[in-house]
Design a protein around this motif. Structure first.
Motif, short mmCIF file in Angstrom:
data_model
loop_
_atom_site.label_atom_id
_atom_site.label_comp_id
_atom_site.label_asym_id
_atom_site.label_seq_id
_atom_site.Cartn_x
_atom_site.Cartn_y
_atom_site.Cartn_z
N ASP A 1 19.82 40.75 67.00
CA ASP A 1 19.27 41.86 66.19
C ASP A 1 19.44 43.22 66.87
OD1 ASP A 1 17.31 41.65 68.09
OD2 ASP A 1 15.67 41.27 66.70
N ASP A 2 20.08 43.26 68.03
CA ASP A 2 20.46 44.55 68.64
C ASP A 2 21.82 45.04 68.13
OD1 ASP A 2 18.29 44.76 70.49
OD2 ASP A 2 19.29 43.28 71.79
N ALA A 3 22.53 44.21 67.37
CA ALA A 3 23.95 44.48 67.10
C ALA A 3 24.18 45.88 66.51
CB ALA A 3 24.53 43.40 66.19
N ILE A 4 23.40 46.24 65.50
CA ILE A 4 23.66 47.53 64.83
C ILE A 4 23.41 48.70 65.79
CG2 ILE A 4 22.81 49.07 63.01
CD1 ILE A 4 22.45 46.54 61.27
N ASP A 5 22.27 48.66 66.49
CA ASP A 5 21.94 49.76 67.41
C ASP A 5 22.90 49.81 68.60
OD1 ASP A 5 19.84 50.37 65.79
OD2 ASP A 5 18.33 49.37 67.02
N ALA A 6 23.24 48.65 69.14
CA ALA A 6 24.11 48.62 70.33
C ALA A 6 25.50 49.16 69.98
CB ALA A 6 24.20 47.20 70.88
N ILE A 7 26.02 48.76 68.83
CA ILE A 7 27.35 49.23 68.45
C ILE A 7 27.33 50.72 68.12
CG2 ILE A 7 29.01 49.12 66.52
CD1 ILE A 7 29.57 47.10 68.78
N GLU A 8 26.23 51.21 67.59
CA GLU A 8 26.14 52.65 67.34
C GLU A 8 26.17 53.42 68.67
OE1 GLU A 8 26.60 53.95 64.60
OE2 GLU A 8 26.08 56.04 64.99
N VAL A 9 25.49 52.89 69.70
CA VAL A 9 25.55 53.51 71.03
C VAL A 9 26.99 53.52 71.53
CG1 VAL A 9 24.97 53.13 73.47
CG2 VAL A 9 23.17 52.99 71.71
N TRP B 1 40.58 52.49 69.72
CA TRP B 1 39.46 52.22 70.62
C TRP B 1 38.25 51.68 69.85
CZ3 TRP B 1 38.08 56.40 74.86
CH2 TRP B 1 37.33 55.81 75.88
N LEU B 2 38.03 52.24 68.65
CA LEU B 2 36.86 51.84 67.86
C LEU B 2 37.12 50.61 67.00
CD1 LEU B 2 35.54 55.29 66.55
CD2 LEU B 2 34.71 53.97 68.49
N ALA B 3 38.37 50.15 66.95
CA ALA B 3 38.76 49.14 65.95
C ALA B 3 37.88 47.89 65.97
CB ALA B 3 40.22 48.78 66.12
N ASN B 4 37.48 47.43 67.15
CA ASN B 4 36.67 46.19 67.21
C ASN B 4 35.19 46.48 67.50
OD1 ASN B 4 36.85 46.98 69.86
ND2 ASN B 4 37.33 44.94 70.67
N LYS B 5 34.78 47.75 67.38
CA LYS B 5 33.39 48.11 67.72
C LYS B 5 32.54 48.10 66.44
CE LYS B 5 34.89 48.96 71.96
NZ LYS B 5 36.34 48.89 71.83
N HIS B 6 32.22 46.88 65.97
CA HIS B 6 31.44 46.67 64.76
C HIS B 6 30.34 45.65 65.04
CE1 HIS B 6 34.26 48.95 62.39
NE2 HIS B 6 35.24 48.27 62.95
N PRO B 7 29.21 45.74 64.33
CA PRO B 7 28.12 44.80 64.58
C PRO B 7 28.55 43.33 64.50
CG PRO B 7 27.36 46.58 63.17
CD PRO B 7 28.84 46.77 63.34
N GLU B 8 29.43 43.01 63.54
CA GLU B 8 29.86 41.61 63.39
C GLU B 8 30.59 41.12 64.64
OE1 GLU B 8 30.70 44.13 61.30
OE2 GLU B 8 29.16 43.74 59.78
N THR B 9 31.40 42.00 65.23
CA THR B 9 32.12 41.64 66.45
C THR B 9 31.14 41.47 67.60
OG1 THR B 9 33.58 43.37 65.65
CG2 THR B 9 34.29 42.19 67.62
N PHE B 10 30.16 42.38 67.66
CA PHE B 10 29.16 42.32 68.73
C PHE B 10 28.45 40.96 68.71
CE2 PHE B 10 24.96 43.14 70.55
CZ PHE B 10 25.29 43.80 71.73
#
Ligand SMILES: CC(C)(COP(=O)(O)OP(=O)(O)OC[C@H]1O[C@@H](n2cnc3c(N)ncnc32)[C@H](O)[C@@H]1OP(=O)(O)O)[C@@H](O)C(=O)NCCC(=O)NCCS
Length: 160
Positions: free
Chosen positions: A8-16, A39-48
């Motif tokens: 449940d950190d995924a959205i906040d962590a990826i935004e950081v 650089w951002l291509a894989n920086k999504h909550p689902e990937t996290f």
């Protein structure tokens, strides 16, 4: 406070991560659109979520005033693959706490050395943490230069 990351950190962590890349790493990507996009291509909550569900990974977040302000991830093979602090929260010890937790966990895995590729932005941080240059810089994502470093680990820290 540094603690193991949860799903449940995924959205906040990826935004950081995304804001850190966009705002703090301008000296690396030079605002070159193609470099930033790669650089951002894989920086999504689902990937996290897939990263933290992988037992070969250990992921830490650091919170200040109850919100995620930094994130880091080490792999069991000894590579640090993710390490970002939120804009406005640099030089408050977030990086040191996260990295300390990653190192302690790596020692618990029995690792003797950590490896990473630094941005230009983070080199002085890693050098202050005892990392040594481990080869020539190489180009990544277009404009970005990645600088290899490694560090011999000291046993004795508490596992988080
Ligand atoms: C690099 C980064 C993770 C450092 O995190 P941080 O939370 O700001 O670092 P800390 O506050 O824990 O700093 C610990 C020590 O590192 C050194 N340090 C950190 N940033 C530094 C800088 N810009 N210049 C010189 N020394 C620095 C200092 O010795 C500092 O101790 P001090 O503040 O008591 O002097 C953060 O700046 C960041 O997210 N940068 C953008 C993303 C990035 O480049 N990530 C690395 C990807 S490989």
């Amino acid at each position: 406070m540094a603690r193991p990351a949860r799903i449940d950190d995924a959205i906040d962590a990826i935004e950081v991560v995304r804001q850190s890349i966009l705002s703090l790493c301008v000296a690396d990507h030079h605002n070159d659109r193609a470099t930033v996009d790669r650089w951002l291509a894989n920086k999504h909550p689902e990937t996290f979520v897939t990263w933290i569900n992988d037992p070969e990974n250990f992921c830490v977040v650091d919170e200040i005033t109850g919100k995620v302000r930094g994130v880091g991830l080490v792999r069991r093979n000894g590579t640090v693959l993710l390490f970002y602090v939120a804009p406005g929260y640099q030089r408050k010890g977030v990086g040191r706490r996260i990295h300390g937790a990653l190192e302690a966990h790596a020692v618990g895995w029995g690792l003797q050395r950590l490896y990473l590729e630094s941005t230009a932005e983070a080199r002085r941080f890693y050098e202050s943490m005892g990392y040594m240059v481990d080869g020539p810089g190489k180009r990544l994502f277009g404009m970005l230069m990645a600088y290899p470093y490694s560090k011999l680990l000291q046993p004795g820290s508490q596992i988080l």
